[in-house]
Structures are given as structure tokens and as C-alpha cells.
Design a protein around this motif. Structure first.
Motif, short mmCIF file in Angstrom:
data_model
loop_
_atom_site.label_atom_id
_atom_site.label_comp_id
_atom_site.label_asym_id
_atom_site.label_seq_id
_atom_site.Cartn_x
_atom_site.Cartn_y
_atom_site.Cartn_z
N LYS A 168 0.88 -1.17 0.00
CA LYS A 168 0.00 0.00 0.00
C LYS A 168 0.91 1.21 0.00
O LYS A 168 1.57 1.48 0.99
CB LYS A 168 -0.90 -0.01 1.23
CG LYS A 168 -1.82 1.20 1.34
CD LYS A 168 -2.63 1.17 2.63
CE LYS A 168 -3.54 2.37 2.76
NZ LYS A 168 -4.28 2.38 4.06
N TYR A 200 -18.65 -0.94 -0.65
CA TYR A 200 -17.83 0.22 -1.03
C TYR A 200 -18.11 0.71 -2.45
O TYR A 200 -17.74 1.83 -2.79
CB TYR A 200 -16.34 -0.12 -0.88
CG TYR A 200 -15.95 -0.39 0.54
CD1 TYR A 200 -15.72 0.66 1.44
CD2 TYR A 200 -15.83 -1.69 1.01
CE1 TYR A 200 -15.37 0.41 2.76
CE2 TYR A 200 -15.47 -1.95 2.33
CZ TYR A 200 -15.25 -0.89 3.20
OH TYR A 200 -14.91 -1.16 4.51
N GLU A 219 -12.56 -3.17 -3.04
CA GLU A 219 -12.93 -4.26 -2.13
C GLU A 219 -11.79 -5.30 -2.08
O GLU A 219 -11.43 -5.80 -1.00
CB GLU A 219 -14.23 -4.92 -2.59
CG GLU A 219 -15.40 -3.95 -2.71
CD GLU A 219 -16.41 -4.07 -1.59
OE1 GLU A 219 -16.09 -4.65 -0.54
OE2 GLU A 219 -17.54 -3.59 -1.78
N TYR A 244 -8.98 -3.94 -0.04
CA TYR A 244 -9.25 -3.95 1.40
C TYR A 244 -9.13 -5.36 1.97
O TYR A 244 -8.74 -5.53 3.12
CB TYR A 244 -10.63 -3.37 1.67
CG TYR A 244 -10.79 -1.92 1.24
CD1 TYR A 244 -9.68 -1.08 1.10
CD2 TYR A 244 -12.04 -1.38 0.98
CE1 TYR A 244 -9.82 0.24 0.70
CE2 TYR A 244 -12.20 -0.07 0.59
CZ TYR A 244 -11.09 0.75 0.44
OH TYR A 244 -11.23 2.06 0.04
N GLU A 286 -5.48 -5.78 2.40
CA GLU A 286 -5.02 -4.97 3.54
C GLU A 286 -5.44 -5.59 4.87
O GLU A 286 -4.87 -5.28 5.92
CB GLU A 286 -5.55 -3.55 3.41
CG GLU A 286 -4.92 -2.56 4.36
CD GLU A 286 -5.39 -1.13 4.13
OE1 GLU A 286 -5.00 -0.25 4.93
OE2 GLU A 286 -6.14 -0.89 3.16
N ILE A 306 -8.52 -5.22 6.18
CA ILE A 306 -9.53 -4.41 6.87
C ILE A 306 -10.94 -4.95 6.62
O ILE A 306 -11.87 -4.57 7.32
CB ILE A 306 -9.43 -2.92 6.51
CG1 ILE A 306 -9.61 -2.68 5.02
CG2 ILE A 306 -8.08 -2.37 6.97
CD1 ILE A 306 -9.62 -1.20 4.65
#
Length: 268
Positions: free
Chosen positions: A140, A190, A196, A199, A202, A204
Motif C-alpha cells: 500500500k 464500497y 474491495e 481492502y 489490507e 480491513i
């Protein structure tokens, strides 16, 4: 694809993605011509077309032997993923782009002989680039993403899914999906498949579940999710067809079988 070639293509692709994003930010408040495609909610704008045309021109100039699959139709009509193929969504989340002027992304996946080698997902307005090269980890911006946690439980999971699962029973009975949402910790929507996927990588959200996505929606995200130990299949656990639309589940591998078994309860 050898490492030196992949690195060179990656560096060039990253430069183009950031440049395309800068152009979108510069023009974000300009008047748009907005059309519809398959249905009134399937939007396309002049910026979608302009951005895809930009990538196609750059790729054709610099890599004339490469192939392109693009959402807006400027690329090639392919029946196989032989050779090097760029799979591009110039603006993933066009409805967000039109209505919110945020929460949309440029998505570029680069595949070689069917294997995802490079993934780039650029959250344009936040200026956040999720990116990965096969076997080299996912990032990221400049921060390397950690491997996904292996101890996530089904009832502790946050899953990305949209409202169609709860009101459209074409794939899975909506009552089963309503119970699914009650049994997980939470759900999120989202409005951009690419984000998506980012994420999920990541960590989350723990998974993303969608009824029907085209290759350009998922190509970059698959590469990025793979690099943190995630898995991506259709909702039966089968391999995706990267030349067609698919139902898609991308998630922490610890959750995959639990989610698939839950969905099978309500399959049509």
C-alpha cells in the motif's frame, strides 16, 4: 515472465497509472457526458473512455506485441490469455465517480500466459496505490502489507457484499444470505470491486463476495490478494474464467470453506 522483464513492465505501468490518476483529479469537476450500458445503473462517462484510450495508446506504442482487455472496448477480442495481456478497468466504481467524486479506482492487472504477474489498484482521490508483483509481496504505497491473519473465525468476519445478495435470489436464496449477514460480525459495501479486493489484501475486511464480475474488475485484485496469502475463486470454490464474468469470492483462506458451505445451503 522473468524478473527483469516484469520489473520493467511494472515500472512503466505504475507511471502510467499515476499519470492517468492525476489527469482524472485535474478534471474531476469538469462537465461529464454520462451514458448507460447494460442497464440504467451501468454508467460510463467520457472520463472512463478517455482513460482507457490513454492506456491503450501507451501500451500499443511501447509494447505492440502485448494484448489488451478493457472494459470500454478499446482493446482486443481474445479467446485465450496467451502472451502478455493487460486487463484494464479505467474507472472501477463509475457510479461513485459520478455521484461522490471519490471511492473509485484505476485497476490494471498484467497476466502472462494466464498467470497474474502484476496488479495495480489506484484509489485516485485518496492517492493510494495498492500494488504487487508475483512472489514479491503486496504494498500500500510504500508500505508492505502483512500476510493475512490465519485465526479469523466466521462469526468474527467482516465481509464486503452488496444489497443484491439480500434481495435477488438468482444465485442464492435471499433468506440464506440474510442469515449469513446475521451470523458474521458485519458487512460493508464500497461500490468498487477493485477497492474491495484491496481492502481484503489490507486485512480491513476479511472477504468480498459478489454475484457477477468481469475480468477487468478482478484481474489486479487477484494478484494483490494472492501476495498476502488470500484466495480467490468462484462461489463454489472453482477456478475463475478470466475471459468471462464470474461469481467471485476473495477472502482469507481460513474462511473460504465456511463461506462456500454457507452459500451452498441456498444455491438454486
Amino acid at each position: 515472465m522473468n524478473t527483469d522483464v516484469r520489473n520493467a513492465i511494472y515500472n512503466q505501468a505504475k507511471e502510467w497509472v499515476l499519470e492517468a490518476g492525476k489527469n482524472i483529479r485535474t478534471k474531476i469537476d469538469d462537465p461529464l457526458v454520462i451514458d448507460t450500458k447494460s442497464n440504467p445503473n451501468d454508467l460510463v462517462t467520457t472520463m472512463d473512455k478517455e482513460t482507457e484510450a490513454y492506456f491503450v495508446e501507451k501500451i500499443n506504442q511501447n509494447y505492440p506485441e502485448h494484448f489488451i482487455i478493457g472494459e470500454e472496448g478499446y482493446g482486443d477480442k481474445l479467446t485465450a490469455l496467451d502472451g502478455t495481456v493487460w486487463i484494464i478497468d479505467p474507472i472501477d466504481g463509475t457510479m461513485n465517480f459520478v455521484h461522490q467524486k471519490r471511492n473509485f479506482a484505476i485497476s490494471v492487472g498484467i497476466y502472462h500466459d494466464g498467470i497474474g504477474e502484476i496488479g495495480l489498484i489506484y484509489d485516485v482521490m485518496a492517492d493510494i496505490l495498492y500494488h504487487a508483483k508475483r512472489t514479491e509481496g503486496a504494498y500500500k504505497n510504500e508500505n508492505k502489507l502483512a500476510p493475512l491473519k490465519q485465526n479469523v473465525k466466521f462469526d468474527e468476519a467482516i465481509i464486503g457484499l452488496n444489497h443484491f445478495w439480500l434481495c435477488d435470489n438468482r444465485l442464492v436464496d435471499e433468506k440464506v444470505m440474510q442469515q449469513f449477514v446475521r451470523n458474521i460480525r458485519g458487512s460493508r459495501t464500497y461500490g468498487s470491486a477493485a477497492l474491495e479486493f484491496a481492502y481484503v489484501a489490507e486485512g480491513i475486511v476479511n472477504g468480498y463476495l459478489t454475484m457477477s464480475l468481469a475480468p477487468w474488475d478482478i484481474a489486479a485484485g487477484i494478484v494483490i490478494v494472492n501476495e498476502v496469502g488470500g484466495v480467490t475463486t468462484d462461489i463454489d470454490g472453482a477456478k475463475l474464467n478470466m475471459l468471462a464474468k464470474n461469481s467471485v469470492l476473495t477472502c482469507n483462506p481460513n474462511l473460504q470453506q465456511d463461506i462456500i458451505m454457507y452459500l451452498k445451503k441456498g444455491r438454486k
